[in-house]
Design a protein around this motif. Structure first.
Motif, short mmCIF file in Angstrom:
data_model
loop_
_atom_site.label_atom_id
_atom_site.label_comp_id
_atom_site.label_asym_id
_atom_site.label_seq_id
_atom_site.Cartn_x
_atom_site.Cartn_y
_atom_site.Cartn_z
N TYR A 127 38.48 46.53 31.87
CA TYR A 127 37.58 46.17 30.81
C TYR A 127 37.30 47.59 30.10
CZ TYR A 127 33.73 46.59 34.08
OH TYR A 127 32.90 46.93 34.98
N HIS A 128 36.87 47.43 28.93
CA HIS A 128 36.58 48.72 28.20
C HIS A 128 35.33 48.37 27.14
CE1 HIS A 128 40.62 50.11 28.96
NE2 HIS A 128 41.05 48.94 28.94
N THR A 129 34.84 49.55 26.80
CA THR A 129 34.03 49.55 25.75
C THR A 129 34.44 49.47 24.29
OG1 THR A 129 33.80 52.00 25.27
CG2 THR A 129 32.16 51.07 26.94
N ALA A 168 36.64 48.56 36.09
CA ALA A 168 36.30 49.36 35.07
C ALA A 168 37.37 50.47 34.46
CB ALA A 168 35.05 50.17 35.28
N CYS A 169 37.26 50.75 33.15
CA CYS A 169 38.28 51.65 32.68
C CYS A 169 37.69 53.06 32.93
CB CYS A 169 38.45 51.66 31.09
SG CYS A 169 39.24 52.97 30.45
N SER A 170 38.73 53.96 33.65
CA SER A 170 38.29 55.31 34.03
C SER A 170 37.95 56.41 32.66
CB SER A 170 39.32 55.94 35.02
OG SER A 170 40.50 55.93 34.44
N ILE A 171 38.35 55.86 31.72
CA ILE A 171 38.34 56.63 29.97
C ILE A 171 37.20 56.35 29.81
CG2 ILE A 171 39.29 57.26 28.17
CD1 ILE A 171 41.17 57.95 30.70
N CYS A 172 36.74 55.39 29.23
CA CYS A 172 35.41 55.06 28.58
C CYS A 172 34.25 54.52 29.55
CB CYS A 172 35.81 53.89 27.47
SG CYS A 172 36.35 52.31 28.23
N LYS A 173 34.77 54.13 30.53
CA LYS A 173 33.46 54.07 31.74
C LYS A 173 32.42 53.09 31.24
CE LYS A 173 33.82 58.57 33.92
NZ LYS A 173 34.93 59.15 33.19
N THR A 205 34.78 50.89 21.78
CA THR A 205 35.41 51.97 20.96
C THR A 205 36.55 52.66 21.71
OG1 THR A 205 33.62 53.53 22.00
CG2 THR A 205 33.32 52.75 19.85
N CYS A 206 37.16 52.04 22.85
CA CYS A 206 37.95 52.81 23.77
C CYS A 206 39.56 52.89 23.17
CB CYS A 206 37.85 51.93 25.16
SG CYS A 206 39.41 52.78 26.28
N ARG A 207 40.25 53.81 23.26
CA ARG A 207 41.41 54.12 22.61
C ARG A 207 42.43 52.88 23.33
NH1 ARG A 207 44.72 57.77 25.56
NH2 ARG A 207 43.61 58.83 27.21
N TYR A 208 42.23 52.66 24.35
CA TYR A 208 43.13 51.52 25.02
C TYR A 208 43.10 50.29 24.26
CZ TYR A 208 44.32 54.56 28.99
OH TYR A 208 45.01 55.56 29.43
N LEU A 209 42.14 49.90 23.37
CA LEU A 209 42.03 48.74 22.66
C LEU A 209 42.72 48.71 21.29
CD1 LEU A 209 38.27 48.23 23.13
CD2 LEU A 209 39.78 46.87 24.30
#
Ligand code: ZN
Length: 79
Positions: free
Chosen positions: A46-48, A73-78, A50-54
């Motif tokens: 799951y992401h915030t 939790a996504c490790s990029i956008c935390k 603004t995460c690029r994975y979205l």
């Protein structure tokens, strides 16, 4: 004829049960403190917002629902 009208009134009153409005109120209050996060169609994170994975898919949910659904939790956008 009188009996027909009476049975119609009883039938209508059965639809006016408080169950529907009660569940609406419960949803409103339980969602109040939830953090909104986003999941993707294929991922298991799951992401915030603004995460690029979205960029491919963005499914709005709550953090609680995402965790209980097995998302991490996504490790990029935390989020
Ligand atoms: Zn992310």
């Amino acid at each position: 004829m009188k009996n027909l009208i009476l049975s119609l009134l009883i039938g209508l009153s059965l639809f006016a049960t408080p169950a529907f409005s009660t569940s609406c109120v419960n949803t409103y209050f339980s969602d109040k403190k939830e953090v909104t996060v986003y999941t993707t169609k294929t991922g298991n994170k799951y992401h915030t917002g603004t995460c690029r994975y979205l960029s491919r898919s963005k499914i709005e949910t709550t953090k609680k629902a995402a965790i209980s659904g097995g998302y991490g939790a996504c490790s990029i956008c935390k989020p």
